[in-house]
Design a protein around this motif. Structure first.
Motif, PDB file in Angstrom:
ATOM      1  N   PHE A   1       0.817  -1.211   0.000  1.00 45.95           N
ATOM      2  CA  PHE A   1       0.000   0.000   0.000  1.00 45.95           C
ATOM      3  C   PHE A   1       0.853   1.265   0.000  1.00 45.95           C
ATOM      4  CE2 PHE A   1      -3.133  -3.069   1.718  1.00 45.95           C
ATOM      5  CZ  PHE A   1      -4.101  -2.907   0.739  1.00 45.95           C
ATOM      6  N   GLY A   2       1.949   1.262   0.734  1.00 45.76           N
ATOM      7  CA  GLY A   2       2.796   2.446   0.757  1.00 45.76           C
ATOM      8  C   GLY A   2       3.354   2.775  -0.615  1.00 45.76           C
ATOM      9  N   LEU A   3       3.832   1.750  -1.316  1.00 38.52           N
ATOM     10  CA  LEU A   3       4.422   1.990  -2.628  1.00 38.52           C
ATOM     11  C   LEU A   3       3.363   2.305  -3.676  1.00 38.52           C
ATOM     12  CD1 LEU A   3       6.951   2.050  -4.430  1.00 38.52           C
ATOM     13  CD2 LEU A   3       6.463  -0.342  -4.977  1.00 38.52           C
ATOM     14  N   LEU A   4       2.321   1.477  -3.764  1.00 32.81           N
ATOM     15  CA  LEU A   4       1.362   1.615  -4.854  1.00 32.81           C
ATOM     16  C   LEU A   4       0.381   2.758  -4.638  1.00 32.81           C
ATOM     17  CD1 LEU A   4       0.616  -2.119  -5.703  1.00 32.81           C
ATOM     18  CD2 LEU A   4       2.231  -0.553  -6.778  1.00 32.81           C
ATOM     19  N   ASP A   5      -0.033   3.002  -3.403  1.00 30.67           N
ATOM     20  CA  ASP A   5      -1.015   4.050  -3.146  1.00 30.67           C
ATOM     21  C   ASP A   5      -0.374   5.429  -3.079  1.00 30.67           C
ATOM     22  OD1 ASP A   5      -3.947   4.536  -2.418  1.00 30.67           O
ATOM     23  OD2 ASP A   5      -2.921   5.555  -0.772  1.00 30.67           O
TER      24      ASP A   5
ATOM     25  N   LYS B   1       9.799  -3.264  -9.262  1.00 26.91           N
ATOM     26  CA  LYS B   1      10.271  -3.926 -10.474  1.00 26.91           C
ATOM     27  C   LYS B   1       9.098  -4.497 -11.267  1.00 26.91           C
ATOM     28  CE  LYS B   1      13.762  -4.540 -11.833  1.00 26.91           C
ATOM     29  NZ  LYS B   1      14.551  -3.710 -12.808  1.00 26.91           N
ATOM     30  N   ILE B   2       8.129  -5.060 -10.589  1.00 27.20           N
ATOM     31  CA  ILE B   2       6.933  -5.584 -11.260  1.00 27.20           C
ATOM     32  C   ILE B   2       6.217  -4.468 -12.009  1.00 27.20           C
ATOM     33  CG2 ILE B   2       4.620  -6.538 -10.842  1.00 27.20           C
ATOM     34  CD1 ILE B   2       5.865  -8.196  -8.556  1.00 27.20           C
ATOM     35  N   GLN B   3       6.275  -3.250 -11.448  1.00 23.09           N
ATOM     36  CA  GLN B   3       5.639  -2.098 -12.086  1.00 23.09           C
ATOM     37  C   GLN B   3       6.488  -1.502 -13.211  1.00 23.09           C
ATOM     38  OE1 GLN B   3       2.428  -1.323 -11.101  1.00 23.09           O
ATOM     39  NE2 GLN B   3       2.765  -3.172  -9.886  1.00 23.09           N
ATOM     40  N   GLY B   4       7.679  -2.057 -13.422  1.00 26.79           N
ATOM     41  CA  GLY B   4       8.517  -1.598 -14.518  1.00 26.79           C
ATOM     42  C   GLY B   4       9.488  -0.490 -14.168  1.00 26.79           C
ATOM     43  N   ALA B   5       9.696  -0.236 -12.891  1.00 34.49           N
ATOM     44  CA  ALA B   5      10.592   0.841 -12.460  1.00 34.49           C
ATOM     45  C   ALA B   5      12.034   0.347 -12.360  1.00 34.49           C
ATOM     46  CB  ALA B   5      10.142   1.397 -11.115  1.00 34.49           C
ATOM     47  N   ARG B   6      12.947   1.295 -12.317  1.00 33.04           N
ATOM     48  CA  ARG B   6      14.344   1.027 -12.013  1.00 33.04           C
ATOM     49  C   ARG B   6      14.511   1.196 -10.511  1.00 33.04           C
ATOM     50  NH1 ARG B   6      19.184   3.810 -11.416  1.00 33.04           N
ATOM     51  NH2 ARG B   6      21.016   2.627 -12.119  1.00 33.04           N
ATOM     52  N   VAL B   7      15.153   0.226  -9.841  1.00 27.60           N
ATOM     53  CA  VAL B   7      15.157   0.192  -8.378  1.00 27.60           C
ATOM     54  C   VAL B   7      16.572   0.234  -7.828  1.00 27.60           C
ATOM     55  CG1 VAL B   7      14.454  -1.096  -6.329  1.00 27.60           C
ATOM     56  CG2 VAL B   7      12.992  -1.094  -8.368  1.00 27.60           C
TER      57      VAL B   7
END
Length: 323
Positions: free
Chosen positions: A120-124, A152-158
């Motif tokens: 929730f913290g990341l996605l919301d 990473k699942i969302q396609g971001a660089r981490v």
């Protein structure tokens, strides 16, 4: 910093469950950084622990006696219960878990509070988009490692920040982080971050606060988002927590910083567990646990959180599921 003298052990009779209650034998007990805040008599989002009372936290246990139609002897349950071998609790305070879906311990980590906190913290709040740069502090902890994998699942660089070379290797080789930084050995953390984030920072998931967060704040892109989950670097400080002021940096970047606790999303827990379980079953999400055995070692496991001794979720195993 808490010490052994902070805690005391008491031997008391095993409680008798009342009508509508169950008696739960503890299998796994969770220790978490937020518990440190409850050991202080200061205003917070949760009531402080009371002196000379049993400490409570997340527990996985087995029903050994039931006076409720909702549970049978042998059922495995999770809930907030006392740091004890046995707890008598209302049936409404625990929920059944299935060890055929995932190991029991997972319901205190990736499918429990820490996994939901990351979700929730990341996605919301963070709302990472494909191609953006996400930085995670405390990246090898129970929350941080899940945050990075969801990003990473969302396609971001981490980019993950952790406290040992072993943790760096784990983040990059096992979890697929694009870069990892050891803040303890970096000659210049600011420069290390600049090299790891050449395009700046779009999302910063903050678990630690302190000098690490000060450095990340200098790299915020326009309209960056900062989910503020924790500030473990300051939990045991007695001299205040002073540092650079962030208002100008937030203003120049028009960034959003929002603090949250996982309880804010209680009405959406089923959504989070559904997605986390799916990613877990698909092999897109991994988790790691550090498990200490023995009830007498609960304090030491708790202390280890503030020394960075744990990789992933810190648990204490109290009994065997079949006992």
């Amino acid at each position: 910093m808490p010490t052994e003298e902070t805690f005391a052990y008491r031997e008391v009779p095993v409680p008798e469950p009342g009508e509508g209650q169950v008696l739960v034998q503890t299998i796994y007990l969770s220790v978490d950084p937020y518990m440190r805040g409850r050991m202080s008599d200061q205003k917070s989002y949760v009531e402080p622990y009371q002196l000379n009372e049993v400490i409570s936290g997340g527990i996985i246990g087995k029903v050994v006696e039931s006076k409720s139609d909702r549970f049978h002897v042998g059922d495995k349950v999770v809930g907030m219960m006392g740091w004890q071998h046995y707890n008598a609790v209302d049936a409404s305070e625990v929920r059944k878990v299935d060890d055929l879906i995932a190991p029991l311990s997972a319901y205190l980590s990736v499918l429990g509070m820490t996994g939901l906190t990351a979700y929730f913290g990341l996605l919301d709040i963070g709302q990472p988009k494909k191609g953006e740069t996400v930085v995670v502090s405390g990246a090898a902890g129970a929350v941080g490692m899940v945050v990075g994998q969801i990003a990473k699942i969302q396609g971001a660089r981490v980019v993950g920040i952790a406290g040992s070379d072993e943790k760096m290797d784990f983040l990059e080789r096992e979890l697929g982080f694009d870069r990892a930084i050891n803040y303890k050995t970096a000659d210049n953390l600011q420069k290390a971050l600049e090299q790891a984030c050449p395009d700046g920072v779009d999302v910063y998931f903050d678990n630690v606060g302190g000098p690490i967060s000060d450095a990340v704040m200098n790299l915020l892109n326009d309209y960056a988002r900062i989910p503020l989950c924790g500030a473990i670097s300051s939990y045991n400080r007695t001299d205040g927590d002073l540092g650079p002021r962030v208002q100008t940096k937030l203003l120049k970047s028009r960034a959003l910083i929002k603090a949250f606790i996982v309880g804010d999303y209680a009405h959406r827990f089923s959504e989070g567990i559904r997605d986390l379980a799916q990613w877990l079953s698909e092999g897109r999400l991994q988790y790691q646990e550090t498990i200490v055995e023995g009830f007498e070692n609960v304090p030491q496991a708790f202390f280890g959180l503030f020394k960075g001794e744990n990789l992933g979720k810190q648990l204490v195993k109290i009994s065997e599921p079949g006992e």
